[in-house]
Scaffold this motif. Structure first.
Motif, PDB file in Angstrom:
ATOM      1  N   GLN A 175       0.781  -1.107  -0.142  1.00 26.56           N
ATOM      2  CA  GLN A 175      -0.049   0.120  -0.027  1.00 26.56           C
ATOM      3  C   GLN A 175       0.988   1.177  -0.088  1.00 26.56           C
ATOM      4  O   GLN A 175       1.623   1.433   0.815  1.00 26.56           O
ATOM      5  N   ASN A 176       0.671   2.145  -0.793  1.00 27.07           N
ATOM      6  CA  ASN A 176       1.558   3.471  -1.035  1.00 27.07           C
ATOM      7  C   ASN A 176       2.972   3.247  -1.320  1.00 27.07           C
ATOM      8  O   ASN A 176       3.692   3.786  -0.992  1.00 27.07           O
ATOM      9  N   SER A 177       3.269   2.057  -1.950  1.00 21.85           N
ATOM     10  CA  SER A 177       4.796   1.662  -2.367  1.00 21.85           C
ATOM     11  C   SER A 177       5.463   2.653  -2.923  1.00 21.85           C
ATOM     12  O   SER A 177       6.788   2.957  -2.418  1.00 21.85           O
ATOM     13  N   ARG A 178       5.060   3.238  -4.010  1.00 22.53           N
ATOM     14  CA  ARG A 178       5.604   4.274  -4.820  1.00 22.53           C
ATOM     15  C   ARG A 178       6.068   5.386  -3.763  1.00 22.53           C
ATOM     16  O   ARG A 178       7.222   5.989  -3.945  1.00 22.53           O
ATOM     17  N   GLN A 179       4.979   5.990  -2.993  1.00 27.18           N
ATOM     18  CA  GLN A 179       5.212   7.140  -2.157  1.00 27.18           C
ATOM     19  C   GLN A 179       6.240   6.891  -1.026  1.00 27.18           C
ATOM     20  O   GLN A 179       7.026   7.728  -0.781  1.00 27.18           O
ATOM     21  N   ILE A 180       6.236   5.498  -0.332  1.00 31.06           N
ATOM     22  CA  ILE A 180       7.280   5.193   0.588  1.00 31.06           C
ATOM     23  C   ILE A 180       8.649   5.079   0.014  1.00 31.06           C
ATOM     24  O   ILE A 180       9.609   5.586   0.507  1.00 31.06           O
ATOM     25  N   THR A 181       8.790   4.411  -1.244  1.00 25.10           N
ATOM     26  CA  THR A 181      10.056   4.445  -1.765  1.00 25.10           C
ATOM     27  C   THR A 181      10.638   5.830  -2.161  1.00 25.10           C
ATOM     28  O   THR A 181      11.467   6.073  -1.825  1.00 25.10           O
ATOM     29  N   SER A 182       9.758   6.779  -2.772  1.00 22.54           N
ATOM     30  CA  SER A 182      10.094   7.937  -2.941  1.00 22.54           C
ATOM     31  C   SER A 182      10.464   8.818  -1.706  1.00 22.54           C
ATOM     32  O   SER A 182      11.516   9.446  -1.753  1.00 22.54           O
ATOM     33  N   ALA A 183       9.758   8.754  -0.728  1.00 21.21           N
ATOM     34  CA  ALA A 183      10.071   9.420   0.563  1.00 21.21           C
ATOM     35  C   ALA A 183      11.562   9.086   1.231  1.00 21.21           C
ATOM     36  O   ALA A 183      12.280   9.676   1.562  1.00 21.21           O
ATOM     37  N   MET A 184      11.756   7.611   1.026  1.00 19.50           N
ATOM     38  CA  MET A 184      13.014   6.988   1.626  1.00 19.50           C
ATOM     39  C   MET A 184      14.169   7.597   0.773  1.00 19.50           C
ATOM     40  O   MET A 184      15.150   7.873   1.342  1.00 19.50           O
ATOM     41  N   TRP A 185      14.234   7.619  -0.589  1.00 16.55           N
ATOM     42  CA  TRP A 185      15.212   8.158  -1.620  1.00 16.55           C
ATOM     43  C   TRP A 185      15.337   9.709  -1.130  1.00 16.55           C
ATOM     44  O   TRP A 185      16.445  10.199  -1.116  1.00 16.55           O
ATOM     45  N   GLN A 186      14.146  10.420  -1.083  1.00 13.32           N
ATOM     46  CA  GLN A 186      14.354  11.811  -0.721  1.00 13.32           C
ATOM     47  C   GLN A 186      15.215  12.175   0.464  1.00 13.32           C
ATOM     48  O   GLN A 186      15.792  12.885   0.498  1.00 13.32           O
ATOM     49  N   HIS A 187      14.834  11.357   1.431  1.00 10.70           N
ATOM     50  CA  HIS A 187      15.421  11.406   2.806  1.00 10.70           C
ATOM     51  C   HIS A 187      16.913  11.372   2.737  1.00 10.70           C
ATOM     52  O   HIS A 187      17.641  11.890   3.210  1.00 10.70           O
ATOM     53  N   LEU A 188      17.349  10.221   1.912  1.00 10.71           N
ATOM     54  CA  LEU A 188      18.652  10.054   1.637  1.00 10.71           C
ATOM     55  C   LEU A 188      19.454  11.138   0.966  1.00 10.71           C
ATOM     56  O   LEU A 188      20.510  11.522   1.006  1.00 10.71           O
ATOM     57  N   PHE A 189      18.674  11.724  -0.295  1.00  8.88           N
ATOM     58  CA  PHE A 189      19.447  12.673  -0.995  1.00  8.88           C
ATOM     59  C   PHE A 189      19.289  13.844  -0.196  1.00  8.88           C
ATOM     60  O   PHE A 189      20.461  14.759  -0.126  1.00  8.88           O
TER      61      PHE A 189
END
Length: 105
Positions: free
Chosen positions: A91-105
């Motif tokens: 559920q919301n996998s794209r948003q979770i993945t995007s948020a995780m990468w944004q946090h790292l960058f």
């Protein structure tokens, strides 16, 4: 945490605990490993494990390189994960993945 996310994630053999556990057992003690998690309402919905490697680029630029579910050592990474990504809730996998990468960058 891995099991919590895996219960709601799309099944992927390369992100299953037996695969990740085997990979973790191969890591050398000198590898720095980092776990990144994402949560929603205090529930873990995403997780990934990075290995940090110190590299020299162009013969003199020293930097740190992070590898998601890889070691950065070509000999150890001969069997690599296909479609490597974070383990995330379906559920919301794209948003979770995007948020995780944004946090790292």
């Amino acid at each position: 945490m891995w099991f919590t996310v895996a219960q709601t994630a799309i099944p992927n053999i390369f992100l299953s605990w037996p695969w990740i556990d085997s990979w973790l057992s191969l890591l050398k003690d000198q590898n720095d490993t980092y776990v990144i998690t994402a949560s929603n309402h205090n529930q873990c919905v995403g997780i990934g494990i990075f290995v940090e490697k110190h590299v020299t680029r162009h013969g003199f630029f020293k930097s740190k390189q992070w590898y998601l579910h890889r070691t950065g050592d070509d000999k150890l990474d001969q069997i690599w994960i296909e479609k490597n990504n974070f383990l995330v809730s379906d559920q919301n996998s794209r948003q979770i993945t995007s948020a995780m990468w944004q946090h790292l960058f």
